[in-house]
Design an enzyme around this catalytic site. Sequence first.
Site, PDB file in Angstrom:
ATOM      1  CG  HIS A  81      -1.956  -1.040   1.234  1.00  0.00           C
ATOM      2  ND1 HIS A  81      -2.972  -1.074   2.156  1.00  0.00           N
ATOM      3  CD2 HIS A  81      -2.157  -2.089   0.405  1.00  0.00           C
ATOM      4  CE1 HIS A  81      -3.767  -2.108   1.894  1.00  0.00           C
ATOM      5  NE2 HIS A  81      -3.290  -2.752   0.840  1.00  0.00           N
ATOM      6  CD  GLU A  92      -1.773   3.957   3.236  1.00  0.00           C
ATOM      7  OE1 GLU A  92      -1.495   3.643   2.072  1.00  0.00           O
ATOM      8  OE2 GLU A  92      -2.948   3.951   3.675  1.00  0.00           O
ATOM      9  CB  CYS A 123      -6.384  -0.503   5.208  1.00  0.00           C
ATOM     10  SG  CYS A 123      -4.680  -1.078   5.216  1.00  0.00           S
ATOM     11  CB  CYS A 180      -1.775   1.697   6.214  1.00  0.00           C
ATOM     12  SG  CYS A 180      -1.334   0.780   4.715  1.00  0.00           S
TER      13      CYS A 180
HETATM   14 ZN   LIG Z   1      -3.303   0.147   3.769  1.00  0.00          ZN
END
Ligand SMILES: [Zn+2]
Length: 163
Positions: free
Chosen positions: A57, A59, A87, A90
């Site tokens: 992802h 980030e 999410c 993260c």
């Molecule tokens: Zn994420």
Amino acid sequence: MEAAEKNDEAYMRLALAEAEAAAGEGEVPIGAVVVCDGRVVARAHNRRETDADPSAHAEFSAMVAAARELGRWRLTGCTVYVTLEPCLMCAGLMVNARVDRCVYGASDPKGGAVGTLFDVSCDPRLNHEFAVTPGVLADESAELLRSFFRARRARRYSTREPA
Ligand SMILES: [Zn+2]
């Protein structure tokens, strides 16, 4: 507009540029930058398909790159800018990395973990809390995602390019 807000928008524009780069690679357009003491220390975009990596992802990758750049796992003093609400994974890394703040664009009703479905940014059971600024350039972030999925659906149903 306050200076801080103006800065947030400027950094979010860099995150949006990363999101556009993701779209150019056929990846869901999500981008992120990490800023430490007024300096961009890392930028990244979603590379889940390219890397065949569920943790790729935007980030998440940006925080890993920031830690490498700064030479420390604690991202104290850092703000993470990301075009879509983080999410659980993260947001969990934001807790573990001890970030100061997260600024995000569009909310994610299907996975948002800093206010929408969950809020791990200020859970007193966890050992770190961080500030959250939602909705910065949210329309631009959401529109990038919408147009990406619109184009993908159009391709899928096109007769010239069977799936
Ligand atoms: Zn994420």
